[in-house]
Design a protein around this motif. Structure first.
Motif, short mmCIF file in Angstrom:
data_model
loop_
_atom_site.label_atom_id
_atom_site.label_comp_id
_atom_site.label_asym_id
_atom_site.label_seq_id
_atom_site.Cartn_x
_atom_site.Cartn_y
_atom_site.Cartn_z
N ILE A 16 0.82 -1.20 0.00
CA ILE A 16 0.00 0.00 0.00
C ILE A 16 0.86 1.26 0.00
O ILE A 16 0.51 2.27 -0.63
CB ILE A 16 -0.94 -0.01 1.23
N ASP A 17 2.01 1.19 0.69
CA ASP A 17 2.81 2.39 0.87
C ASP A 17 4.11 2.43 0.08
O ASP A 17 4.71 3.50 -0.06
CB ASP A 17 3.14 2.59 2.36
N LYS A 18 4.58 1.28 -0.46
CA LYS A 18 5.81 1.33 -1.24
C LYS A 18 6.05 -0.02 -1.93
O LYS A 18 5.41 -1.02 -1.61
CB LYS A 18 7.01 1.67 -0.37
N THR A 73 0.41 -3.46 4.00
CA THR A 73 1.41 -2.42 4.18
C THR A 73 2.79 -3.07 4.25
O THR A 73 2.92 -4.25 4.57
CB THR A 73 1.17 -1.63 5.47
N SER A 74 3.80 -2.28 4.00
CA SER A 74 5.16 -2.80 4.10
C SER A 74 5.48 -3.19 5.54
O SER A 74 6.21 -4.15 5.79
CB SER A 74 6.17 -1.76 3.60
#
Length: 255
Positions: A16-18, A73-74
């Motif tokens: 989601i973030d990277k 998420t990571s």
């Protein structure tokens, strides 16, 4: 839509973030011929660690950008239970991973519960003893590894043996977009028929000899030689599938 599985190696895994890594392999179930995990190398982010992502977490791939977006998420990926990437890994570790991400424990599906007298196709890595319950189901089990998870990268190159001899090797797998079911094996016959590739359904496979890295099919060399040619850069449409199934005298299993 049908897609070539191993052509997706090198896709980026996007949390989601990277971005979190690069796809290097796929693990599939050799009983149901369906994808269980995408294997990604995390590179410099988590040095020396590979992560396994179940299809349940994969959103629609971005085919143009060669990206697998995931609903994680990571941080969640980083904090998830460690799981050795080499097969077979223990069922306990797999259970921990699926519990952490709230993924379905597929080995509880009814299809894996076999009545007395049938060949075991139960939970991954389960070895049953001779005792049985009153309902006729085997009851006592010892959890080990999951022998039914296979690496697509490893199976690539397995030889194809017809009734009368070898006729090629596994080149790739064709999967159904969305369900991740393996619909076809791609056979490269270059050592026998230069340049020709054909496809067969995994349901037409008689047996897989894992120790000798060989796939036995219930057809002759001539049948494979004369089968409709598969062209990787052209989509597999319904007309081609009908022609393929009719050639082998197989029922249209999509009807």
């Amino acid at each position: 839509m049908l897609r070539a599985l191993l052509e997706m190696q090198g896709y980026r895994l996007r949390a989601i973030d990277k971005d979190c890594g690069t796809v290097v392999d796929f693990y599939f179930d050799d009983r149901l011929w369906t994808l269980r995990y995408v294997v990604a190398d995390t590179g410099n982010w988590l040095p020396g660690r590979k992560v396994l992502i179940a299809p349940e977490a994969i959103e629609h791939p971005n085919w143009e950008e060669r990206v697998f977006p995931v609903t994680l998420t990571s941080t969640a990926i980083e904090e998830s239970p460690g799981l050795e990437s080499d097969l077979p890994f223990s069922l306990q570790k797999e259970k921990e991973l699926r519990t952490f991400f709230k993924w379905r424990e597929y080995w509880n599906d009814e299809i894996f519960l076999q009545p007395l007298g049938y060949t075991l196709a139960g939970a991954p890595g389960v070895t049953f003893d001779e005792r049985h319950t009153e309902s006729g189901l085997q009851s006592s089990a010892r959890v080990t590894g999951n022998p039914h998870l296979r690496s697509a990268q490893e199976v690539k190159g397995y030889s194809i043996r017809a009734h009368d001899g070898e006729i090629g090797q596994v080149k790739d797998f064709i999967v159904v977009e969305g369900t991740w079911a393996i619909r076809y094996l791609v056979i490269d016959t270059e050592n026998w028929l230069p340049g020709k590739k054909v496809i067969i359904s995994p349901t037409w496979v008689n047996a897989i000899d894992w120790s000798h890295q060989r796939v036995d099919v219930g057809m002759t060399q001539e049948m494979i030689e004369r089968s409709p040619e598969f062209t990787p850069d052209q989509p597999i449409d319904k007309e081609y599938e009908i022609r393929l199934y009719d050639y082998y005298g197989k029922p249209h299993d999509w009807d």
